[in-house]
Motif scaffolding. Structure first.
Motif, short mmCIF file in Angstrom:
data_model
loop_
_atom_site.label_atom_id
_atom_site.label_comp_id
_atom_site.label_asym_id
_atom_site.label_seq_id
_atom_site.Cartn_x
_atom_site.Cartn_y
_atom_site.Cartn_z
N ALA A 56 0.83 -1.21 0.00
CA ALA A 56 0.00 0.00 0.00
C ALA A 56 0.87 1.26 0.00
O ALA A 56 0.55 2.25 -0.68
CB ALA A 56 -0.93 -0.01 1.21
N GLN A 60 0.93 4.22 -2.88
CA GLN A 60 0.71 5.63 -2.56
C GLN A 60 1.87 6.51 -3.03
O GLN A 60 1.66 7.62 -3.53
CB GLN A 60 0.50 5.80 -1.06
CG GLN A 60 -0.82 5.24 -0.54
CD GLN A 60 -2.02 5.84 -1.21
OE1 GLN A 60 -2.51 5.32 -2.22
NE2 GLN A 60 -2.51 6.94 -0.68
N THR A 63 1.78 6.59 -7.14
CA THR A 63 0.67 7.42 -7.65
C THR A 63 0.81 8.86 -7.20
O THR A 63 0.47 9.79 -7.95
CB THR A 63 -0.68 6.85 -7.20
OG1 THR A 63 -0.70 6.75 -5.75
CG2 THR A 63 -0.92 5.48 -7.78
N GLY A 64 1.32 9.07 -5.98
CA GLY A 64 1.50 10.43 -5.49
C GLY A 64 2.52 11.22 -6.28
O GLY A 64 2.33 12.42 -6.56
N THR A 98 -7.01 5.70 -7.44
CA THR A 98 -6.10 4.78 -6.75
C THR A 98 -5.46 5.45 -5.55
O THR A 98 -5.37 4.85 -4.47
CB THR A 98 -5.01 4.30 -7.74
OG1 THR A 98 -5.61 3.67 -8.86
CG2 THR A 98 -4.07 3.32 -7.05
N HIS A 99 -5.02 6.68 -5.70
CA HIS A 99 -4.38 7.39 -4.59
C HIS A 99 -5.39 7.73 -3.50
O HIS A 99 -5.11 7.58 -2.31
CB HIS A 99 -3.72 8.66 -5.11
CG HIS A 99 -2.75 9.27 -4.15
ND1 HIS A 99 -1.51 8.74 -3.89
CD2 HIS A 99 -2.85 10.38 -3.37
CE1 HIS A 99 -0.88 9.50 -3.00
NE2 HIS A 99 -1.68 10.50 -2.66
N GLN A 100 -6.56 8.18 -3.92
CA GLN A 100 -7.60 8.57 -2.96
C GLN A 100 -8.07 7.37 -2.14
O GLN A 100 -8.14 7.43 -0.90
CB GLN A 100 -8.77 9.18 -3.73
CG GLN A 100 -9.98 9.54 -2.88
CD GLN A 100 -11.12 10.06 -3.74
OE1 GLN A 100 -10.92 10.48 -4.88
NE2 GLN A 100 -12.32 10.02 -3.21
N GLY A 102 -6.49 4.56 -2.02
CA GLY A 102 -5.31 3.90 -1.47
C GLY A 102 -5.05 4.29 -0.03
O GLY A 102 -4.52 3.49 0.75
N ALA A 103 -5.41 5.51 0.36
CA ALA A 103 -5.25 5.92 1.75
C ALA A 103 -6.12 5.06 2.66
O ALA A 103 -5.68 4.58 3.71
CB ALA A 103 -5.60 7.40 1.91
N PHE A 106 -4.67 1.58 2.79
CA PHE A 106 -3.51 1.57 3.68
C PHE A 106 -3.94 1.51 5.14
O PHE A 106 -3.45 0.68 5.92
CB PHE A 106 -2.67 2.82 3.39
CG PHE A 106 -1.24 2.73 3.85
CD1 PHE A 106 -0.75 1.62 4.53
CD2 PHE A 106 -0.36 3.78 3.61
CE1 PHE A 106 0.57 1.55 4.94
CE2 PHE A 106 0.97 3.72 4.02
CZ PHE A 106 1.43 2.61 4.68
N ALA A 145 -1.94 11.63 5.94
CA ALA A 145 -3.31 11.55 5.45
C ALA A 145 -4.06 12.85 5.68
O ALA A 145 -4.82 13.30 4.81
CB ALA A 145 -4.04 10.40 6.14
N PRO A 204 5.78 10.40 3.11
CA PRO A 204 5.81 8.99 2.71
C PRO A 204 7.21 8.41 2.62
O PRO A 204 7.43 7.22 2.90
CB PRO A 204 5.11 8.99 1.35
CG PRO A 204 4.19 10.16 1.41
CD PRO A 204 4.92 11.19 2.20
#
Length: 447
Positions: A56, A60, A63-64, A98-100, A102-103, A106, A145, A204
């Motif tokens: 995860a 992040q 994608t970030g 995916t990023h949104q 993904g949080a 995670f 986050a 991160p």
């Protein structure tokens, strides 16, 4: 401890030998996660979640980085840049979803990982440092986050930043200057957005660094196991590769399948609809709530509705807001002291019949706190939140020390191999995920 099957790393080509002599990175990886790392043979599927958390984090970060190439950290254009990513950037909508989500992915994995640690006593000696580094990662995740949630600059982003940073103003003397320092002003605006974006991008990688420290610390005592019994000889272990890499691979496949369902079919289900409205400092949302993974802590914060004062004098010792902030942060900080609060010599809750009951009460209590954290403030919800918050602290500060002192545990197996290979009764894992791991190799005790 050396094992017969743990063969040393041997480069197989002139190039790999040349690299190994100058930068022994393959040797390090082989010893950390390859055939040179002995793992207890009875690990169930709850031990997959450490690897899933690493996956995860990688998702992040990747994608970030790509989203940051298209994001515009300007208060007058941040919201529009997110919309442009969704509409004009090739595959931008997939990256954003995916990023949104993904949080949430995670945090869900980490929460299960934490509860596994609580159930199986992963905070007990000799793994105290592994547990504490995990909690440091969790705190860094919360900060990351929160700042990431501000970046889309929607209504809930703006007012969430206003409310959360307002907590610091409850701290006497230094609180308000600290809040102004964090925001770069008296309210969320351009300075706050720029600071949050830079820190959200940086943290991160800090999490990745602490994760490496955690893995390093884990390899000193070795992995824990569902019985809580220490490894005694090579019959208790298997090489991490190929047995647990295959098992982790299966877990990764299942997790990605579930994650994909949210990305492609339920991308908005875990977010708040108000955050798809551009931030407006003049319009306060009717119901300000954080993301779901903060709900239990938000409920603890809101549980304090009265000042702490000396009766009949009107002298306020501590305002309700300060008490709530202290309780919210204290609910996480006390987890650092679990090793000293729980004095039971038994690690696994499977062999602690009384504590097992209180553990599941704690799980239910945290679910109730999560519900209260997102619910409207009514007299019933306030009372429910206060009772749930009181039990949360009572569990760790009163119940856990008393139970660990007076409880009579069930008898432990003599060894891991005895419980796995000879059919000795084992308590099942939570939710029935009681797979004992691969047992086909070395089914007979090695001579």
């Amino acid at each position: 401890m050396s094992f017969a099957w743990a063969k040393p790393y041997e480069p197989k080509s002139p190039f790999t030998r040349w690299v190994d002599q100058r930068l022994p990175l393959p040797r390090l990886v082989y010893g950390a996660i390859g055939g040179g790392y002995p793992v207890p043979r009875n690990l169930n599927y709850f031990w997959n979640f450490g690897v899933l958390a690493g996956l995860a984090l990688v998702i992040q970060i990747i994608t970030g980085i790509v989203l940051a190439m298209h994001y515009y950290s300007y208060a007058g254009g941040a919201f529009d840049s997110v919309e442009r990513i969704m509409r004009d950037v090739n595959a931008g909508w997939v990256l954003r979803y995916t990023h949104q989500n993904g949080a949430s992915f995670f945090f869900a994995i980490v929460y299960i990982h934490i509860f596994r640690g609580l159930y199986y006593g992963s905070y007990k000696a000799p793994r105290e440092m592994v547990w504490m580094l995990g909690l440091v990662i969790y705190l860094l995740m919360m900060a990351t986050a929160f700042m990431g949630y501000v970046l889309p600059w929607g209504q809930m982003s703006y007012w969430g930043a206003q409310v959360i940073t307002g907590f610091f103003s409850a701290i006497p003397v230094v609180g308000e200057p600290l809040r102004i320092f964090l925001l770069g002003g008296y309210a969320p605006d351009q300075a706050a957005l720029t600071r949050f974006f830079s820190l959200h991008y940086l943290l991160p990688f800090v999490i990745a660094g602490v994760t490496i420290l955690k893995i390093w610390a884990l390899h000193i005592p070795g992995s824990s196991n569902p019985t809580g019994v220490d490894v005694k000889d090579e019959k208790d272990t298997l090489p991490f590769h190929p047995f647990y890499t295959a098992k982790d691979g299966f877990g990764i496949g299942v997790a990605l399948l579930i994650f994909s369902i949210f990305i492609f079919f339920l991308p908005y289900s875990l977010g708040h609809p108000d955050n798809y409205i551009e931030a407006n400092p003049l319009v306060t949302p009717a119901h300000i709530v954080p993301e779901w993974y903060f709900w239990p802590f938000y409920a603890i914060l809101r549980a304090f509705t009265a000042d702490l004062a000396i009766p009949f004098t009107g002298i306020v010792l501590a305002p309700a807001k300060l008490l709530g902030v202290l309780a919210m942060f204290g609910s996480i900080l006390l987890l650092f002291f679990l090793t000293w609060l729980d004095r039971s010599p038994i690690r696994s809750t499977s062999y602690r019949p009384i504590y097992k009951i209180f553990f599941w009460i704690l799980v239910a209590d945290i679910v109730i706190l999560g519900y209260v954290g997102q619910a409207h403030l009514t007299p019933v919800n306030i009372a429910l939140g206060q009772l749930a918050a009181a039990y949360y602290f009572a569990h760790f500060l009163i119940i856990l020390p008393l139970v660990s002192k007076f409880e009579k545990p069930l008898p432990l197996p003599n060894s891991i191999s005895e419980s796995v290979l000879h059919g000795e009764r084992q308590e099942s894992a939570p939710f029935g995920l009681a797979s004992t791991g691969p047992t086909t190799v070395a089914a007979q005790p090695a001579e």
